[in-house]
Design a protein around this motif. Sequence first.
Motif, mmCIF file in Angstrom:
data_model
loop_
_atom_site.group_PDB
_atom_site.id
_atom_site.type_symbol
_atom_site.label_atom_id
_atom_site.label_comp_id
_atom_site.label_asym_id
_atom_site.label_seq_id
_atom_site.Cartn_x
_atom_site.Cartn_y
_atom_site.Cartn_z
ATOM 1 N N VAL A 80 -4.483 -14.989 -1.409
ATOM 2 C CA VAL A 80 -4.034 -14.362 -0.167
ATOM 3 C C VAL A 80 -4.995 -13.242 0.234
ATOM 4 N N TYR A 81 -5.299 -13.180 1.536
ATOM 5 C CA TYR A 81 -6.228 -12.172 2.052
ATOM 6 C C TYR A 81 -5.593 -11.456 3.235
ATOM 7 N N VAL A 82 -5.748 -10.126 3.258
ATOM 8 C CA VAL A 82 -5.304 -9.307 4.380
ATOM 9 C C VAL A 82 -6.550 -8.745 5.055
ATOM 10 N N ASN A 83 -6.742 -9.117 6.304
ATOM 11 C CA ASN A 83 -7.960 -8.732 7.022
ATOM 12 C C ASN A 83 -9.220 -9.113 6.245
ATOM 13 N N ASN A 84 -9.172 -10.310 5.661
ATOM 14 C CA ASN A 84 -10.271 -10.910 4.887
ATOM 15 C C ASN A 84 -10.597 -10.159 3.598
ATOM 16 N N GLN A 85 -9.658 -9.332 3.121
ATOM 17 C CA GLN A 85 -9.793 -8.681 1.816
ATOM 18 C C GLN A 85 -8.740 -9.277 0.877
ATOM 19 N N ARG A 86 -9.185 -9.770 -0.299
ATOM 20 C CA ARG A 86 -8.236 -10.396 -1.231
ATOM 21 C C ARG A 86 -7.210 -9.373 -1.696
ATOM 22 N N GLU A 87 -5.955 -9.809 -1.751
ATOM 23 C CA GLU A 87 -4.856 -8.954 -2.202
ATOM 24 C C GLU A 87 -4.181 -9.621 -3.399
ATOM 25 N N THR A 88 -4.097 -8.909 -4.530
ATOM 26 C CA THR A 88 -3.518 -9.502 -5.751
ATOM 27 C C THR A 88 -2.259 -8.776 -6.211
ATOM 28 N N THR A 89 -1.825 -7.786 -5.462
ATOM 29 C CA THR A 89 -0.623 -7.027 -5.838
ATOM 30 C C THR A 89 0.545 -7.472 -4.968
ATOM 31 N N PHE A 90 1.525 -8.137 -5.603
ATOM 32 C CA PHE A 90 2.601 -8.712 -4.793
ATOM 33 C C PHE A 90 3.512 -7.646 -4.197
ATOM 34 N N GLN A 91 3.483 -6.392 -4.779
ATOM 35 C CA GLN A 91 4.307 -5.324 -4.217
ATOM 36 C C GLN A 91 3.683 -4.720 -2.956
ATOM 37 N N ARG A 92 2.530 -5.172 -2.576
ATOM 38 C CA ARG A 92 1.786 -4.609 -1.436
ATOM 39 C C ARG A 92 2.638 -4.600 -0.168
ATOM 40 N N THR A 93 2.606 -3.469 0.524
ATOM 41 C CA THR A 93 3.261 -3.399 1.830
ATOM 42 C C THR A 93 2.179 -3.253 2.907
ATOM 43 N N VAL A 94 2.545 -3.637 4.119
ATOM 44 C CA VAL A 94 1.610 -3.569 5.246
ATOM 45 C C VAL A 94 2.197 -2.619 6.280
ATOM 46 N N SER A 95 1.404 -1.617 6.682
ATOM 47 C CA SER A 95 1.870 -0.634 7.661
ATOM 48 C C SER A 95 0.976 -0.645 8.890
ATOM 49 N N ALA A 96 1.323 0.219 9.839
ATOM 50 C CA ALA A 96 0.566 0.272 11.087
ATOM 51 C C ALA A 96 -0.904 0.617 10.849
ATOM 52 N N SER A 97 -1.197 1.324 9.762
ATOM 53 C CA SER A 97 -2.584 1.702 9.463
ATOM 54 C C SER A 97 -3.449 0.497 9.118
ATOM 55 N N ASP A 98 -2.832 -0.631 8.786
ATOM 56 C CA ASP A 98 -3.578 -1.852 8.454
ATOM 57 C C ASP A 98 -3.953 -2.662 9.695
ATOM 58 N N LEU A 99 -3.373 -2.303 10.840
ATOM 59 C CA LEU A 99 -3.594 -3.105 12.039
ATOM 60 C C LEU A 99 -5.014 -2.927 12.578
ATOM 61 N N LEU A 100 -5.608 -4.021 12.976
ATOM 62 C CA LEU A 100 -6.915 -4.005 13.615
ATOM 63 C C LEU A 100 -6.725 -3.700 15.091
ATOM 64 N N PHE A 101 -7.453 -2.713 15.585
ATOM 65 C CA PHE A 101 -7.368 -2.288 16.989
ATOM 66 C C PHE A 101 -5.943 -1.903 17.371
ATOM 67 N N GLY A 102 -5.198 -1.465 16.347
ATOM 68 C CA GLY A 102 -3.844 -0.983 16.578
ATOM 69 C C GLY A 102 -2.829 -2.052 16.901
#
Length: 426
Positions: free
Chosen positions: A386-408
Amino acid sequence: MSVLAELQWRGLLADCTDPEALAKRIATGPIAVYAGFDPSADSLHAGNLVPSLALRRFQLLGHNPIAVAGGATGAIGDPSGKTQERQLLTKEALSANIAKIKEQLTRLLDFDTKTNPARLLDNASWTENVSHLDFLRDIGKHFSVNQMVAKESIRARMEDREVGISYTEFSYMLLQAFDFYVLCRDHNCELQIGGSDQWGNITAGIELCRKKLSRTAYGLTLPLITRADGAKFGKTEQGTVWLDPRRTSPYRFYQFWIRTDDRDVIRYLKYFNLLDQDEIAALEQQHARKPEAPAAHTALAKAATDLVHGPTATAEALRASEILFGGELQGISETTFNEIVGEVPTKEIPKPQLDGTGKPLVELLVHSGLCPSKGQARKDIEGGGVYVNNQRETTFQRTVSASDLLFGKHLLLRKGKRNYVVLTAK
């Protein structure tokens, strides 16, 4: 190499009225050559690259190219290759279309060279002030209705009793012949080129030059481009591939060429760019050795996009393409990213859900449709797929917030190599 040999090598010489005489004429010095462009739309399309680049090939070998925008003929509509009557455009619409086409042709032909600059003419300039009576007396009397009816483009429409052909479109051949006559008389133009469906119109103009000017003129046709799978060239699921970036973005234009059928790519390399024979021969050898490698397709897409949109737009299109193969997102423009948004599945998510600490990634993967359940999402994350913004993510507890948004507003999720979804926060 002579221009005729160049066209022959590229597979761009469909037919010629008198190839031996034309070759002898070209051997004596530069020849003025013209091609007409239909202003029925506000942009040229991918198929128009064949005649426009043919003019450029003549220019590169020392000849004098003339591009004719059909302000007069476009008001009538060419019946060649058409199964039904065209919708007539207003003068205002034609003028606006011609202005756009002129702008595009300046990218494909060299109007600034001091030796043999290209010329851009509008046939309305020599047609509008000719009265109907004068046209019938001076031009129409040189044409036999019997000969006109024998032309394929006319006969096919006349045989269709339900559609038929109007007098307006029937007269189109005379207008195009008049163009050749005026260009021959006033600009010393001796050669007209066009698609193979233009043969009847071209030969009509040659006859008019002979009868009214006692001059020899020539015609050369270029093949109508087809695809190996039998589909019409220049069409995609989204429709026609245009040269105007507002109608077909540089990214989609680039993708059109990248997705060329393996069976067509070498042919298209010869047709749709200015790469020389040695460069194309090298790519052909590479393609024969490793047909799965993208070298030929990349060279085709880059050369065609460079010609039409310029190197900067090509670089942006290439960058967007690389992102869909896992490329870095750092530094990408919002315009380029928006092209990706239109290329992959997109789903909305309420923006307030991403406030504070945000929303669990496993839930977003289920919402996006990339994973059928939270359990599967957890397994996919822990497995490194699994990749978030083309960065691999291996932590299943990961949360996604507004700071992760591209161009807001956007989040790019990927599962595996090519399964993408864009989540748009609203």
